[in-house]
Design an enzyme around this catalytic site. Structure first.
Site, PDB file in Angstrom:
ATOM      1  N   VAL A 165       4.025 -10.242  -7.142  1.00  0.00           N
ATOM      2  CA  VAL A 165       4.648 -10.098  -5.828  1.00  0.00           C
ATOM      3  C   VAL A 165       4.354  -8.687  -5.331  1.00  0.00           C
ATOM      4  CG1 VAL A 165       6.884  -9.931  -4.681  1.00  0.00           C
ATOM      5  CG2 VAL A 165       6.464 -11.773  -6.330  1.00  0.00           C
ATOM      6  N   CYS A 166       3.801  -8.568  -4.137  1.00  0.00           N
ATOM      7  CA  CYS A 166       3.454  -7.250  -3.585  1.00  0.00           C
ATOM      8  C   CYS A 166       4.712  -6.426  -3.345  1.00  0.00           C
ATOM      9  CB  CYS A 166       2.702  -7.409  -2.269  1.00  0.00           C
ATOM     10  SG  CYS A 166       2.545  -5.847  -1.373  1.00  0.00           S
ATOM     11  N   ILE A 167       4.731  -5.214  -3.867  1.00  0.00           N
ATOM     12  CA  ILE A 167       5.948  -4.385  -3.789  1.00  0.00           C
ATOM     13  C   ILE A 167       6.282  -3.993  -2.348  1.00  0.00           C
ATOM     14  CG2 ILE A 167       4.729  -2.203  -4.255  1.00  0.00           C
ATOM     15  CD1 ILE A 167       7.281  -1.399  -5.856  1.00  0.00           C
ATOM     16  N   ALA A 200       7.540  -6.975  -0.550  1.00  0.00           N
ATOM     17  CA  ALA A 200       8.832  -7.377  -1.122  1.00  0.00           C
ATOM     18  C   ALA A 200       9.960  -6.484  -0.618  1.00  0.00           C
ATOM     19  CB  ALA A 200       8.769  -7.336  -2.648  1.00  0.00           C
TER      20      ALA A 200
END
Lengths: 102, 130, 136, 130, 102, 136
Positions: D77-79, D82
């Site tokens: 999941v892309c920080i 997110a």
């Protein structure tokens, strides 16, 4: 008893402006918001369709969304009026209903 | 005049929440009333307090929460849409056996009847979406 | 509950399954039925695909909600306006759509069609006659 | 052959996550490898364990978590995406001063470099979105 | 060295299929998925554009998405081939890259 | 880090602000620059609006990220292909776009344009020459 129609997408990407213009009644208002404002530009593929409707119904574009996309009132098809959010509220209040072409 | 506002998309991904927020502010500035703001579809994602947008960007959840507080707005998150997308309040978390909740201040979770009621009670209903 | 009786129009312009709007729009219609308002549905543009007969979502692994349209009659939702030009442009005929009917309690419970095909000009008039237009 | 998959939209609202999931299963069934599944934009919303979809519908988060477990998939999941959308793991929650987290099993939060790396390391990168 | 192009939106709603077809090279494949499959229907406004390209490049439609929308192989423009998810994977593997027209 | 050097193309087909794809796509480009791959950006269809000069988001209350395009040169991202037909259809000229330049270290740091206007046929060839195509 007329309607405020809102269109929030570019007519180059989606069919919603075309569909909206196909369903307006005389005396209605069409307000272009968000990416929809790019449809009001002079000299674009869509300028003719918009100019043809302008008169039977009034066409507006939301100023803050024009500015965000680097456009000015002078870039628009003749007769398209620019309003701000307060003008959006006035249009919604003046007309009997709001129909969003999502 | 009494307005109802419907937000169908989450924050940031689509401009819908921004436009709805600016519209809501303009409605209030004109002295009109907002009967309710209803968050449907991905719009429920406006109501999570877990967001941490970049410092130099607007915080849409906070803007909505603050507007709700200062103008006593009713911000309703649709329960069915919220369940699909992982927005929970303490009650829902307990009921569904989840170990935490993420609803933001000023938002409440309720049913779709609240949307119909908004359509009935408001003079104008305005929808913002994709 | 309020005594007001308003005209609600649900505008469906998107195909089913590619996005959830069709399904979640139906959820509002079902809940809304309890409020005893005047309710109509409009199927314009890709919205007509929502009514396609023979939808089978098994291989796509999604939930098939198309039967819900057929149940609308039981919820007193009996006006499903389908735009003729939208069908034509897509190479569709009304026979490609699922039968949606209701039982008319004033006519010995005869089964009557809920789908009403209208042309674009009529659809414009229907929109212009509403109190509340819900688009998804 | 080695595949990388990018999912740009959240579950339910768009079919992107469904198609990506069915594609991933077909890739594995054919004996190919999946280097990584990267969730970007609203795609990060696939990774919340707070979802409670209706009983008669698929649970996309669970399907991804189970596929990850049974095939040792790397679900990233892309920080940055997110943070905008309120998807947190325990570390991020602590770092941001949030009182809980909602990341689902089998998902991990990491940087956009993981997407570029997937493009470099995989033979084919396939994007699913709106 | 050819490309697999994917189109996931209806050509009646969005411009992505048109844009894709404007950018394919000879020998490429175009796969219609999700709402994109409705563009492959015989007798639709878009059938001509699709048929014109079919040949220079191969047009495919994803079977599970056709079925979900109540469509069968026999409803499609002549020459459009139906594949399942395994066929999608094969196309991606055969071509040198995948370009999604989102 | 891998020794492979691949050709990455970022395809931008959406207007800015109406959706976040333009902004988040730029975030990938900036991070990707550290990986020392061959990087190009394509601006097709409504993607050309991302490069409009004079964007002012103050009244819309959104973050103006348009300056980031001008900074791309410093990240060694110097090939921004803009499709001529996409401009034409929208009534736009290349003069309506912001100047995007880079300093050429091999030519005494002369400022050179990063925007490269290509026609549709050339754009098709650019796509066909890539290893990885990222669309948002």
């Amino acid at each position: 008893m007329s309607t405020l129609h809102t269109v929030n997408k570019s007519p180059f990407e989606r069919s919603s402006l075309k569909s909206c213009l196909d369903h307006v009644s005389a005396g209605d208002a069409v307000l272009l918001i968000e990416d929809g404002v790019v449809g009001a530009r002079k000299g674009s593929q869509f300028a003719g369709a918009l100019a043809a409707k302008n008169g039977a119904c009034a066409i507006y574009a939301l100023g803050p969304d024009l500015a965000a996309r680097g456009m000015k009132a002078s870039d628009l098809v003749d007769g398209v009026k620019v309003v701000d959010y307060a003008g959006f509220v006035d249009l919604a209040a003046e007309k009997s209903r709001v129909c969003a072409w999502l | 005049m009494r307005f109802a506002i419907v937000v169908n998309e989450g924050p940031y991904t689509h401009q819908a929440s921004d436009t709805a927020y600016q519209f809501a502010r303009a409605v209030l500035a004109k002295g009109h009333e907002i009967f309710r703001v209803f968050f449907y579809h991905d719009g429920v994602n406006n109501g999570t307090r877990y967001t941490v947008p970049p410092q130099d960007d607007r915080n849409l959840q906070k803007l909505w929460s603050e507007l709700a507080e200062s103008h006593k707005l009713d911000l309703v998150v649709c329960i069915a849409a919220a369940q699909r997308r992982g927005i929970l309040d303490a009650n829902e978390a307990k009921r569904q056996g989840k170990d935490g909740d993420n609803i933001a201040p000023g938002f409440r979770i309720s049913g779709l009847g609240q949307l119909i009621e908004a359509g009935i009670e408001a003079d104008r209903l305005v929808v913002f979406g994709d | 509950m309020s005594e007001t009786k308003k005209k609600f129009l649900y505008v469906n312009r998107k195909a089913p399954y590619g996005t959830i709007y069709a399904l979640e729009s139906l959820e509002v219609v079902l809940i809304g039925a309890a409020f005893e308002q005047h309710v109509s549905l409009a199927f314009i543009d890709d919205g007509v695909y929502q009514l396609m007969d023979g939808q089978d979502t098994a291989a796509a692994g999604m939930k098939n909600f198309s039967k819900t349209y057929k149940a609308l009659g039981d919820y007193e939702v009996r006006k499903l306006y389908v735009e003729r030009e939208s069908l034509d442009e897509r190479g569709l005929k009304v026979e490609n759509l699922m039968p949606v009917t209701y039982e008319d309690e004033d006519d010995d419970y005869a089964e009557k069609p809920s789908l009403i095909v209208v042309d674009r000009a009529e659809m414009s008039k229907i929109i212009a006659a509403q109190d509340v237009v819900l688009s998804f």
